[in-house]
Design a protein around this motif. Sequence first.
Motif, PDB file in Angstrom:
ATOM      1  N   TYR A  31      -2.329   5.984  -0.236  1.00 51.49           N
ATOM      2  CA  TYR A  31      -3.546   5.346   0.277  1.00 51.49           C
ATOM      3  C   TYR A  31      -3.886   5.923   1.647  1.00 51.49           C
ATOM      4  O   TYR A  31      -5.040   6.257   1.928  1.00 51.49           O
ATOM      5  CB  TYR A  31      -3.366   3.823   0.395  1.00 51.49           C
ATOM      6  N   TYR A  32      -2.899   6.049   2.500  1.00 57.47           N
ATOM      7  CA  TYR A  32      -3.134   6.537   3.867  1.00 57.47           C
ATOM      8  C   TYR A  32      -3.539   8.018   3.846  1.00 57.47           C
ATOM      9  O   TYR A  32      -4.389   8.460   4.616  1.00 57.47           O
ATOM     10  CB  TYR A  32      -1.876   6.326   4.717  1.00 57.47           C
ATOM     11  N   TRP A  81       0.842  -1.198   0.000  1.00 60.70           N
ATOM     12  CA  TRP A  81       0.000   0.000   0.000  1.00 60.70           C
ATOM     13  C   TRP A  81       0.876   1.247   0.000  1.00 60.70           C
ATOM     14  O   TRP A  81       1.713   1.430   0.894  1.00 60.70           O
ATOM     15  CB  TRP A  81      -0.893   0.033   1.234  1.00 60.70           C
ATOM     16  N   GLU A 134       4.731   3.362  12.186  1.00 59.81           N
ATOM     17  CA  GLU A 134       4.173   3.407  10.829  1.00 59.81           C
ATOM     18  C   GLU A 134       4.730   4.596  10.044  1.00 59.81           C
ATOM     19  O   GLU A 134       5.031   4.478   8.855  1.00 59.81           O
ATOM     20  CB  GLU A 134       2.643   3.481  10.899  1.00 59.81           C
ATOM     21  N   PHE A 167      -1.898   6.455  12.930  1.00 62.29           N
ATOM     22  CA  PHE A 167      -0.554   6.034  12.543  1.00 62.29           C
ATOM     23  C   PHE A 167       0.480   6.257  13.653  1.00 62.29           C
ATOM     24  O   PHE A 167       0.798   7.379  14.023  1.00 62.29           O
ATOM     25  CB  PHE A 167      -0.102   6.728  11.252  1.00 62.29           C
TER      26      PHE A 167
END
Length: 459
Positions: free
Chosen positions: A219-220, A215, A243, A239
Amino acid sequence: MPSRSCGSGRASRSSAASSTSPSTPSPSGRRSGSDRSSNRTRPASRSVPPPERAAPRPPPRCRRVVGARRSALPRRFLTGDAAAPYHAESSAAALRQGGAVRFADTRLDRICAKVCARERLSRDDGLTLFETGDLLGLGWLADHVKTRLHGDRVHFVINRYINPTNVCVLSCRFCDFARKPGRPGAFENSIEDVLGMIKDGVSEVHIVGGHHPDWPFEYYERLIEAIHAARPAVQIKAFTAAEIDYFWRRWKIEPKEALQRLKAAGLHALPGGGAEVFSGRVAKALAYTGKADPDRWCEIHGLAHSLGIPTNATMLFGHIETLAERVDHLLRLRTQQDASGGFLTFIPLVYQVGDTKLVPRQTPPTDALRTIAAARLLLDNFPHVEAYWSMLCGQSVSIALHFGADDVNGTLEDERIAHMAKAESPAGLARAQLLRMIHDAGRTAVERDALYNVVRVWN
Ligand code: SF4
């Protein structure tokens, strides 16, 4: 445990006063009326200066977190209860009266004196807190500090825990949550899936997940944008520092850029996970050397704070770590808070044995209570310490509210990380259940948002 002896203390002080000679100053430095009278009758020619009179005490005043502590949070982070005045001066007054509290472990007397004087506790003090057999004395001290900060208030939030995916490139040995791509139990949620999880009435979403191999960072970013667009009133806490660090390892997005872009997309705060225990020994033994180390974890939180993004902090305990490693972890957090000042809450996370079985059984509730209390006493620059109900055993939460905790987290709705490790608690609780938990402890429940703005006080 401490024995309160205010009654006997008053009696003995009264007795001592009656037997004191008129020329002997009282413990407060003031003299009795007869003593002052005798001074007035002395010849003016005598060269003996009059006894020094104690300056009148200023009237008591409300003290706030800002200015009252060596390294208080910047004002931009002080919203809601974080900016509330100190309370329970009666408790402080009890402590100020020497001899009013006695501890079974006399080492706590020295720590009590420091706590009363608002002095910072040392590493040795921290070790004592974790080693003392006087658990109730420790809890009483921590409750004193908690009460000084928050009175009898205990916070909770109507929130939704969301894990977009549990697919992860790492294999931390304490983790029952992660799966490799395509393996049984692996899940991946689309942005639409996530939006469908957020119901009316939620004030905070809490988003963490695995380190997905494919990903992209975008995407985030789009995920945060979509939540913010669909639910502009919902605060987004998302997050971990681990991350954020992974976005650099995988996609070469610098943490500062990642945080700036996520904030622009609608991010409000960072959760505190990914810290585990700040110990190279434990990281090696439990195979989590592949993610942010303590320096990197703290660096990312410091960056977030500098960008106006408040964060939380955690410690995973109750496995193979030593008590000294717990103390060092807490002191490292305290140092970072001194430097950047944006931590809101410290959350001790009880290791869930699950299938990883690092130890034969979960650490006992007394150890969880001890850790919460020690954290409250050592982290003198953290506004909040949490009793995270999802990872504590049953009634421990209500008891923890007398051991220094002022927060229980929130409704969660669908907690997965602890429950994939077979946590016995429910996956979520209704507001009414949280209220009962707090009221059962004799505390006032305060519903908050992610940034500790008060939503409602539930008496
Ligand atoms: S703890 Fe986090 S990084 Fe480690 S395996 Fe589990 S999901 Fe992956």
